[in-house]
Design an enzyme around this catalytic site. Structure first.
Site, short mmCIF file in Angstrom:
data_model
loop_
_atom_site.label_atom_id
_atom_site.label_comp_id
_atom_site.label_asym_id
_atom_site.label_seq_id
_atom_site.Cartn_x
_atom_site.Cartn_y
_atom_site.Cartn_z
N HIS A 181 -55.40 47.13 57.96
CA HIS A 181 -56.56 47.96 57.67
C HIS A 181 -57.18 48.57 58.93
CE1 HIS A 181 -59.10 44.23 58.34
NE2 HIS A 181 -59.90 45.13 58.87
N ASP A 216 -52.02 42.31 55.08
CA ASP A 216 -52.98 42.92 56.00
C ASP A 216 -52.52 42.77 57.44
OD1 ASP A 216 -55.24 44.36 56.75
OD2 ASP A 216 -56.43 42.55 57.07
N SER A 227 -61.33 42.70 63.86
CA SER A 227 -60.14 42.86 63.01
C SER A 227 -58.88 42.87 63.85
CB SER A 227 -60.22 44.17 62.24
OG SER A 227 -61.20 44.13 61.27
#
Length: 402
Positions: A142, A172, A252
């Site tokens: 993402h 992911d 992230s």
């Protein structure tokens, strides 16, 4: 899956209660002037959110849920370099001090700048972990999704253009690559050996402008089944490590490290809500390793099988209220290429069992499909909504390809 937070600051107080939401850690956009601290820096939505409730979970979205875009795989071939998982040191029962962990792992964690099409300015940020000296870096899917260009800033300040090798929405995970010398690869540990209560250290590009931020906590839980909503509306259930070490926007794709300085997780998600604190989640590195190796070698995850359906998990409440069984996976959509079409399985039917295993959650089907390879079949017990009968079929599976 786009994230366009403004990175500004706002009073964290909110009116009323909001349900908890499992959300990806977003890529904060560059700072634009002065504004108060925004609590949305702690709300990790990219484009949509998942409400944690008894609501059914969608999975196996049409158009091959395990694909990203239509681009050709950029993998480096079957002989591509991998990374190894190290055993726990035998002579370090108490582990390293946090200061030493930060010094040791910090140079292996990078900042990622994300650029959007037709834009010369940085659109968002993320983090990544250097896999090897060849310049392969693991991050979240993402983080890089829908990007037109990427750049990587190393711990020593050097900046390099990066290209995407492969990305995978279901896990992911993504792999990018830079051409650089004197890289410091991380040391990776076996996340299967983790125990609840162990010390964890998180390192990443917090808030998109605080590179090398170090936070500390413990392993709060293992094998957490966390539903995450995707940008296409589908929901995947991920098996994650829970930690109370702070994971913020910009983290992230960053490193979650054990007390020995081994990376055992990749920061990915957080439970957000005004009444929730310290519920952060990471992808176990033992689960990530085969995915990453496939991404490096092929640009996608090879031999991953799917039924080609969208399903919704039923419960003792949602099923009987609609005249359906109290358990099973309600079929919301069947792809034209699915073999279920050949068995007269349609939307509205319910998958009760797969390979003899009763299905109560989408994760049950996901686990069975993980064991399947190209050419395999799956035995299904199907409840037919048209006549209330149960039939047994053997269906061929689809292979997800880029």
């Amino acid at each position: 899956m786009m994230e366009q937070p403004n990175g500004s600051w706002q009073d964290p107080r909110r009116d009323g209660w909001q349900p908890p939401q499992y959300e990806y850690v977003p890529r904060p956009a560059p700072k634009r002037g002065r504004a108060p601290l925004i609590i949305t820096l702690l709300c990790l939505a990219l484009a949509a959110v998942v409400l944690v409730s008894a609501a059914a979970v969608l999975l196996w979205q049409g158009k091959d849920p395990f694909r990203i875009g239509e681009q050709a795989p950029a993998g480096a071939g079957e002989d591509a370099p991998a990374f190894e998982l190290q055993e726990l040191p035998e002579d370090m029962d108490d582990g390293l001090p946090t200061t030493q962990i930060a010094q040791q792992v910090g140079p292996s964690v990078v900042c990622i700048n994300v650029y959007m099409p037709q834009s010369l300015s940085v659109a968002a940020y993320g983090s990544g972990v250097i896999l090897n000296e060849e310049g392969f870096i693991v991050t979240n899917a993402h983080v890089v999704e829908d990007s037109s260009d990427l750049s990587v800033i190393l711990n020593d300040g050097r900046e390099f253009s990066a290209r995407i090798i492969g990305q995978d929405t279901q896990s992911d995970l993504a792999v990018i690559k830079i051409e650089a010398e004197d890289l410091v690869p991380a040391t990776f540990g076996n996340s299967d050996t983790l125990q609840v209560g162990e010390r964890t250290v998180v390192i990443g590009n917090a808030a998109g402008r605080l590179a090398g931020t170090v936070t500390q906590g413990i392993v709060s839980g293992l094998n957490r089944q966390v539903p995450i909503q995707m940008s296409d509306g589908s929901v995947i259930t991920m098996n994650l490590i829970q930690t109370d070490a702070a994971i913020n926007p910009g983290n992230s794709g960053g490193a979650v490290v054990n007390r020995y300085g081994q990376v055992i997780g990749i920061s990915s998600a957080k439970l957000s809500g005004s009444d929730y604190e310290g519920l952060c989640f990471a992808i176990p590195i033992s689960d990530a390793q085969p995915v990453v190796q496939n991404l490096i070698a092929y640009g996608y995850v090879k031999d991953r099988m799917t039924l080609g359906v969208t399903v919704i998990a039923l419960s003792s409440v949602t099923g009987p209220e609609r005249g359906l069984p109290a358990h099973g996976l309600y079929i919301a959509e069947v792809l034209p290429e699915s073999d279920l079409v050949n068995h007269d399985v349609t939307a509205g039917d319910v998958i009760l069992k797969a390979d003899g295993r009763e299905l109560t959650a989408t994760a049950d089907l996901q686990e069975i499909l993980k064991e399947k390879k190209s050419g395999d079949t799956i035995d299904l017990q199907i409840y037919k909504h048209s006549n209330g009968k149960t039939v047994a079929i053997t269906a061929n599976l689809l292979e997800s390809t880029p």
